[in-house]
Design an enzyme around this catalytic site. Structure first.
Site, PDB file in Angstrom:
ATOM      1  N   SER A  82       0.979  -1.269  -0.038  1.00  0.00           N
ATOM      2  CA  SER A  82      -0.008   0.036  -0.078  1.00  0.00           C
ATOM      3  C   SER A  82       0.909   1.338   0.027  1.00  0.00           C
ATOM      4  CB  SER A  82      -0.941  -0.177   1.218  1.00  0.00           C
ATOM      5  OG  SER A  82      -1.753   0.965   1.266  1.00  0.00           O
ATOM      6  N   LEU A  83       0.493   2.416   0.353  1.00  0.00           N
ATOM      7  CA  LEU A  83       1.045   3.528   0.462  1.00  0.00           C
ATOM      8  C   LEU A  83       0.935   4.365   1.684  1.00  0.00           C
ATOM      9  CD1 LEU A  83       0.670   5.003  -3.171  1.00  0.00           C
ATOM     10  CD2 LEU A  83       2.694   4.372  -2.246  1.00  0.00           C
ATOM     11  N   GLU A 114       3.090  11.438  -9.671  1.00  0.00           N
ATOM     12  CA  GLU A 114       1.951  10.686 -10.598  1.00  0.00           C
ATOM     13  C   GLU A 114       0.564  10.831  -9.896  1.00  0.00           C
ATOM     14  OE1 GLU A 114       3.075   6.523 -10.708  1.00  0.00           O
ATOM     15  OE2 GLU A 114       5.125   7.156 -10.735  1.00  0.00           O
ATOM     16  N   LYS A 116      -2.665  10.155  -8.341  1.00  0.00           N
ATOM     17  CA  LYS A 116      -3.096   8.948  -7.829  1.00  0.00           C
ATOM     18  C   LYS A 116      -4.435   8.348  -8.185  1.00  0.00           C
ATOM     19  CE  LYS A 116      -3.273   6.590  -3.035  1.00  0.00           C
ATOM     20  NZ  LYS A 116      -4.693   6.023  -2.957  1.00  0.00           N
ATOM     21  N   ASP A 118      -7.811   6.511  -8.786  1.00  0.00           N
ATOM     22  CA  ASP A 118      -8.547   5.788  -7.805  1.00  0.00           C
ATOM     23  C   ASP A 118      -9.524   4.603  -8.406  1.00  0.00           C
ATOM     24  OD1 ASP A 118      -9.526   5.630  -5.280  1.00  0.00           O
ATOM     25  OD2 ASP A 118     -11.027   7.542  -5.318  1.00  0.00           O
ATOM     26  N   ARG A 137      -4.265  -7.164  -6.206  1.00  0.00           N
ATOM     27  CA  ARG A 137      -3.346  -6.999  -4.970  1.00  0.00           C
ATOM     28  C   ARG A 137      -3.524  -7.985  -4.103  1.00  0.00           C
ATOM     29  NH1 ARG A 137      -2.882  -1.429  -1.885  1.00  0.00           N
ATOM     30  NH2 ARG A 137      -4.933  -2.445  -0.644  1.00  0.00           N
ATOM     31  N   TYR A 224      -3.512   2.276 -16.461  1.00  0.00           N
ATOM     32  CA  TYR A 224      -2.174   3.004 -16.610  1.00  0.00           C
ATOM     33  C   TYR A 224      -1.104   2.301 -15.542  1.00  0.00           C
ATOM     34  CZ  TYR A 224      -4.052   7.238 -18.353  1.00  0.00           C
ATOM     35  OH  TYR A 224      -4.780   8.179 -19.414  1.00  0.00           O
ATOM     36  N   LYS A 315      -2.338  13.183  -0.313  1.00  0.00           N
ATOM     37  CA  LYS A 315      -3.778  13.372  -0.576  1.00  0.00           C
ATOM     38  C   LYS A 315      -4.354  14.672  -0.923  1.00  0.00           C
ATOM     39  CE  LYS A 315      -5.085   8.626   0.535  1.00  0.00           C
ATOM     40  NZ  LYS A 315      -6.458   8.281   0.928  1.00  0.00           N
ATOM     41  N   CYS A 409     -47.079  23.376  -4.460  1.00  0.00           N
ATOM     42  CA  CYS A 409     -45.771  24.151  -4.573  1.00  0.00           C
ATOM     43  C   CYS A 409     -45.610  25.031  -3.439  1.00  0.00           C
ATOM     44  CB  CYS A 409     -45.983  24.838  -5.906  1.00  0.00           C
ATOM     45  SG  CYS A 409     -44.653  26.053  -6.137  1.00  0.00           S
ATOM     46  N   CYS A 412     -45.673  29.022  -4.884  1.00  0.00           N
ATOM     47  CA  CYS A 412     -46.923  29.592  -5.044  1.00  0.00           C
ATOM     48  C   CYS A 412     -48.279  28.766  -4.470  1.00  0.00           C
ATOM     49  CB  CYS A 412     -47.225  29.622  -6.503  1.00  0.00           C
ATOM     50  SG  CYS A 412     -47.486  28.008  -7.419  1.00  0.00           S
ATOM     51  N   CYS A 427     -44.512  21.897 -10.197  1.00  0.00           N
ATOM     52  CA  CYS A 427     -45.641  22.810  -9.822  1.00  0.00           C
ATOM     53  C   CYS A 427     -46.470  22.983 -11.179  1.00  0.00           C
ATOM     54  CB  CYS A 427     -44.947  23.935  -9.439  1.00  0.00           C
ATOM     55  SG  CYS A 427     -46.107  25.543  -9.406  1.00  0.00           S
ATOM     56  N   CYS A 433     -46.587  31.075 -10.686  1.00  0.00           N
ATOM     57  CA  CYS A 433     -45.441  30.827  -9.641  1.00  0.00           C
ATOM     58  C   CYS A 433     -44.354  31.690  -9.865  1.00  0.00           C
ATOM     59  CB  CYS A 433     -45.044  29.273 -10.082  1.00  0.00           C
ATOM     60  SG  CYS A 433     -43.944  28.599  -8.815  1.00  0.00           S
TER      61      CYS A 433
HETATM   62  N1  LIG Z   1     -14.404   3.701   2.985  1.00  0.00           N
HETATM   63  C1  LIG Z   1     -13.744   2.574   3.499  1.00  0.00           C
HETATM   64  O1  LIG Z   1     -14.627   1.874   3.981  1.00  0.00           O
HETATM   65  C2  LIG Z   1     -12.623   2.075   3.213  1.00  0.00           C
HETATM   66  C3  LIG Z   1     -12.071   0.840   3.538  1.00  0.00           C
HETATM   67  C4  LIG Z   1     -10.808   0.405   3.289  1.00  0.00           C
HETATM   68  C5  LIG Z   1      -9.796   1.368   2.583  1.00  0.00           C
HETATM   69  N2  LIG Z   1     -10.476   2.550   2.122  1.00  0.00           N
HETATM   70  C6  LIG Z   1      -9.458   3.556   1.630  1.00  0.00           C
HETATM   71  O2  LIG Z   1      -8.582   2.996   1.108  1.00  0.00           O
HETATM   72  C7  LIG Z   1      -7.277   3.416   1.320  1.00  0.00           C
HETATM   73  C8  LIG Z   1      -6.278   2.372   1.637  1.00  0.00           C
HETATM   74  O3  LIG Z   1      -6.339   1.824   0.558  1.00  0.00           O
HETATM   75  P1  LIG Z   1      -5.019   0.998  -0.078  1.00  0.00           P
HETATM   76  O4  LIG Z   1      -4.266   0.113   0.855  1.00  0.00           O
HETATM   77  O5  LIG Z   1      -5.177   0.634  -1.431  1.00  0.00           O
HETATM   78  O6  LIG Z   1      -4.049   2.253  -0.422  1.00  0.00           O
HETATM   79  P2  LIG Z   1      -4.137   3.510  -1.135  1.00  0.00           P
HETATM   80  O7  LIG Z   1      -5.123   3.337  -2.213  1.00  0.00           O
HETATM   81  O8  LIG Z   1      -4.337   4.788  -0.181  1.00  0.00           O
HETATM   82  O9  LIG Z   1      -2.519   3.341  -1.941  1.00  0.00           O
HETATM   83  C9  LIG Z   1      -2.120   2.380  -2.544  1.00  0.00           C
HETATM   84  C10 LIG Z   1      -2.884   2.262  -3.707  1.00  0.00           C
HETATM   85  O10 LIG Z   1      -2.582   3.383  -4.453  1.00  0.00           O
HETATM   86  C11 LIG Z   1      -2.924   2.854  -5.990  1.00  0.00           C
HETATM   87  N3  LIG Z   1      -2.445   3.967  -6.671  1.00  0.00           N
HETATM   88  C12 LIG Z   1      -2.836   4.689  -7.687  1.00  0.00           C
HETATM   89  N4  LIG Z   1      -2.110   5.524  -8.416  1.00  0.00           N
HETATM   90  C13 LIG Z   1      -1.123   4.919  -8.272  1.00  0.00           C
HETATM   91  C14 LIG Z   1       0.415   5.208  -8.725  1.00  0.00           C
HETATM   92  N5  LIG Z   1       0.818   6.292  -9.550  1.00  0.00           N
HETATM   93  N6  LIG Z   1       1.470   4.805  -8.159  1.00  0.00           N
HETATM   94  C15 LIG Z   1       1.280   3.840  -7.041  1.00  0.00           C
HETATM   95  N7  LIG Z   1       0.170   3.288  -6.580  1.00  0.00           N
HETATM   96  C16 LIG Z   1      -1.112   4.132  -6.894  1.00  0.00           C
HETATM   97  C17 LIG Z   1      -2.640   1.477  -5.805  1.00  0.00           C
HETATM   98  O11 LIG Z   1      -3.744   0.918  -6.130  1.00  0.00           O
HETATM   99  C18 LIG Z   1      -2.033   1.431  -4.605  1.00  0.00           C
HETATM  100  O12 LIG Z   1      -2.512  -0.035  -4.150  1.00  0.00           O
HETATM  101  C19 LIG Z   1      -7.618   3.995   2.550  1.00  0.00           C
HETATM  102  O13 LIG Z   1      -6.612   5.240   2.809  1.00  0.00           O
HETATM  103  C20 LIG Z   1      -8.906   4.435   2.231  1.00  0.00           C
HETATM  104  O14 LIG Z   1      -9.009   5.736   1.933  1.00  0.00           O
HETATM  105  C21 LIG Z   1     -11.588   2.780   2.409  1.00  0.00           C
HETATM  106 ZN   LIG Z   2     -45.426  27.146  -7.959  1.00  0.00          ZN
END
Ligand SMILES: NC(=O)c1ccc[n+]([C@@H]2O[C@H](COP(=O)([O-])OP(=O)(O)OC[C@H]3O[C@@H](n4cnc5c(N)ncnc54)[C@H](O)[C@@H]3O)[C@@H](O)[C@H]2O)c1
Ligand SMILES: [Zn+2]
Length: 672
Positions: A82-83, A114, A116, A118, A137, A224, A315, A409, A412, A427, A433
């Site tokens: 993870s990160l 880069e 991040k 989602d 993963r 990517y 972030k 409404c 009016c 409405c 109105c």
């Molecule tokens: N809402 C919830 O209930 C819930 C539950 C679990 C996790 N989460 C979220 O997930 C996060 C933890 O997830 P995580 O362990 O996957 O960590 P993360 O998403 O914070 O970071 C790691 C991931 O980033 C991604 N990534 C995207 N661009 C990248 C790039 N350019 N280089 C490298 N990696 C890149 C990869 O998929 C990597 O596995 C938490 O911080 C939270 O925000 C939310």
């Molecule tokens: Zn109205």
């Protein structure tokens, strides 16, 4: 002392485990990421302060997600980590300081920056240039075999291009769904009454982890590349950015926003730049990833339990937050659409404090199952108006109340109308109105309606804003002096306008009906109504059934007309318009001779191949016939096209004449 702390730690772990399950296994998180990140932070702080309570199985030490049993398992040769996160500039500078100390470096470091993305991380393995395996993963050690699914993603090469192809190459990157694809997918799903995805990440994860790759193939997934795993039989550059460039030569897509920079200042510039453009990017990101560019430094820095030391996720402010729904109010738009608006406990989301969000319409409220008092997730992405996307059921208090849609409404007090099959509630007081006033008056005066020369939009807006005009009828009692008081209005144009209004009083019934701005009643429909009913009184008192006898008027238009003329406020405005002198010539009833089919009722059914159904109806009506929707003993003849069904059977039972399309054409030809 440590007893309650331990309980706190255990409770945080249990909550995080549950959130991990919902997020990684079910692809259906129940709380926003920001909330998850706060709980994680709290846990890490407690564990740091009480190292004796730290255990290896704590969520703070693990990569979230576990490989589902329904997939074959893949052991990662190099763990997929993870990160760590930085939530502000200070945390990023602290990261920079830490690594420089470890590297004993006094110089600024080079970083690869880069977005991040989602989505979710995948590892793709190539042997002798051919894609042989792909995996998620998972928990970082063991992932899910999703080879067939990954092969359906259009921008992932099945075979490497170019030269120096390694014997073995493991490419890592993010599979994600762009915003447009996500919106389309959810629209289609909700139109079919299927479950929608909370956000693009879950849509991507849910789409990729399908047992049937045909389903994955239909989903708009993209990839990517952002790093390498195992590499054998090739000499690679020893810098991260250069490695990514090499990957593009082999045919991999790399995020075009990737940049190589020097030092923290440039990193912060990069962060700011991407943050400003966040809303314009085609895909969603939740921050930027900053990586030490030098591979030798990366090795020297190494890893902690769940993340490398040489990279950090910097972030962006969260786009989803959790808050309370305090109340729901109803707003009336320019066209009369009534929108429920959520009043929220103010919350900082998407970079601003949000206290209102849209709930769209009644269907959306039902879909969300939301009640007043609920804990909800609010999303504010870019400039899009904030939305309530989810209810956090676990946190529903006992005293929640149902959301009641108003019957009148709120502006009016006219009746509201909801047409079957349409999501919007409206409405019906279009003419009175306040919310719809400007729109209604502009339409009333427009060229194809009463055609009031010189009454432009700007003038209408001023008249309404200064409360000189409440309904179209008020226009006709204004004096030259009223117009002269408006901006950019000389005595001459004011005089002209008064005259234009006087001239406009003489119109036609069709134009008058069109000018009223009844929903879906365009010029042609207004003309048909006038021809059919001849007088305004008859149009106003017609039943929904009677209205449908008019050519071009289906059940929806008939409902709009009926609702409009039944609203007392609208009746008042119509009377006021007549009282100020609006008039039109009588429509002459055509003589019996010109109306050879007068008094005869026809019914059309089935598919006509040469005539358009509406035209046929209009032509019969022009000859004096009535055209009805159902067969009864009063029906003169049934015109039955192809695939005629129950109406034909009924006509036969009643012994009513049946004409085919050719016979109808002959009949029309005889009289037209
Ligand atoms: N809402 C919830 O209930 C819930 C539950 C679990 C996790 N989460 C979220 O997930 C996060 C933890 O997830 P995580 O362990 O996957 O960590 P993360 O998403 O914070 O970071 C790691 C991931 O980033 C991604 N990534 C995207 N661009 C990248 C790039 N350019 N280089 C490298 N990696 C890149 C990869 O998929 C990597 O596995 C938490 O911080 C939270 O925000 C939310
Ligand atoms: Zn109205």
């Amino acid at each position: 002392m440590s007893e309650p702390i331990n309980n706190q730690i255990l409770s945080l772990r249990a909550q995080l485990e549950e959130h991990n399950y919902q997020y990684y296994v079910m692809d259906n998180p129940t709380v926003p990421d920001a909330e998850y990140d706060r709980l994680m932070r709290e846990l890490i702080e407690l564990e740091t302060a009480h190292p004796e309570l730290l255990t290896a199985d704590s969520p703070s030490q693990k990569v979230g997600g576990e490989a589902l049993g329904k997939f074959e398992q893949v052991q990662h040769q190099v763990p997929m980590l993870s990160l760590d996160n930085a939530f502000d500039e200070a945390e990023f500078t602290a990261f920079n300081r830490r690594i420089k100390e470890r590297l004993l470096s006094t110089q600024e470091l080079a970083f690869c920056c880069e977005p991040k993305l989602d989505g979710l991380a995948v590892s793709i393995l190539y042997r002798d240039g051919v894609l042989v395996q792909a995996a998620t993963r998972g928990d970082g050690q063991v992932g899910e075999n999703i080879t067939e699914n990954v092969k359906t993603i259009r921008n992932i090469p099945l075979r490497l291009r170019g030269e120096d192809i390694p014997q073995e190459l493991e490419v890592r990157g993010e599979v994600f769904m762009d915003s447009a694809g996500f919106a389309r997918l959810n629209e289609t799903a909700s139109a079919k009454g299927e479950k929608t995805f909370a956000n693009p990440r879950n849509a991507a994860a849910g789409s990729l982890r399908q047992l049937d790759s045909k389903i994955t193939a239909k989903r708009p997934l993209m990839f990517y590349a952002y790093s390498l795993g195992v590499v054998q039989g090739a000499q690679l550059p020893n810098e991260h950015f250069a490695q990514l460039k090499k990957l593009t030569e082999w045919g991999f897509p790399m995020c075009p926003e990737t940049r190589l920079v020097e030092g923290t200042e440039q990193v912060i510039e990069y962060y700011q730049d991407i943050l400003t453009r966040r809303g314009e990017l085609a895909y969603e990101i939740d921050g930027v990833v900053i990586k030490v560019n030098d591979k030798a430094y990366q090795e020297q820095l190494g890893f902690v339990a769940r993340a490398p030391r040489w990279a950090i996720a910097f972030k962006f402010p969260a786009q989803e937050e959790i808050t309370q729904l305090l109340d729901v109010e109803f707003q009336v738009g320019r066209t009369g659409a009534i929108t429920p608006v959520a009043r929220l406990e103010p919350v900082f989301v998407g970079g601003v404090t949000v206290s209102n969000a849209t709930l769209h319409n009644r269907d959306e409220i039902d879909r969300l199952g939301v009640k007043i008092g609920d804990t909800v997730i609010v999303r504010r992405a870019g400039d899009v108006i904030p939305q309530v996307t989810q209810v956090v059921l676990d946190r529903r208090p006992d005293n929640v109340r149902d959301i009641e849609f108003p019957e009148h409404c709120p502006v009016c007090n006219s009746h509201v109308e909801r047409v079957e099959g349409e999501a919007v509630t409206r409405c019906t007081g279009g003419l009175v109105c306040q919310a719809q006033r400007k729109q209604a008056i502009k339409h009333f005066a427009s060229r194809k309606a009463l055609d009031v020369d010189g009454l432009g939009d700007k003038i209408v807006e001023q008249l309404v804003d200064r409360e000189l005009v409440h309904t179209p009828a008020d226009l006709f009692v204004l004096k030259q002096g009223h117009f002269e008081s408006l901006e950019r209005m000389g005595p001459k144009s004011a005089k002209n306008l008064v005259e234009a209004l006087e001239t406009a009083k003489t119109t036609t019934l069709a134009k008058f009906l069109y000018a009223l701005g009844i929903r879906e009643v365009g010029e042609a429909t207004a003309q048909n109504l006038a021809n059919h009913f001849l007088t305004l009184d008859k149009v106003m008192s017609a039943s929904i059934d009677a209205l449908q006898e008019v050519s071009d008027v289906g059940v929806i238009v008939a409902q709009h007309l009926h609702a409009f003329f039944n609203e007392p406020h609208n009746q008042e405005v119509v009377s006021a318009l007549l009282a100020v002198g609006l008039n039109w010539p009588d429509i002459e009833q055509k003589s019996e001779q010109q109306q050879p089919l007068a008094g005869l009722t026809y019914v059309l059914t089935g598919t006509l191949s040469q005539l358009n159904r509406n035209d046929a109806k209009a032509r019969l009506q022009a000859l004096g016939a009535k055209v009805s929707g159902s067969v009864s003993k009063n029906t003169h003849a049934l015109v039955a096209g192809e695939k005629a069904g129950s109406k034909l059977t009924k006509a036969q039972e009643l012994g009513i004449d049946v004409l085919d399309e050719d016979a109808l054409i002959a009949l029309l030809a005889q009289y037209e």
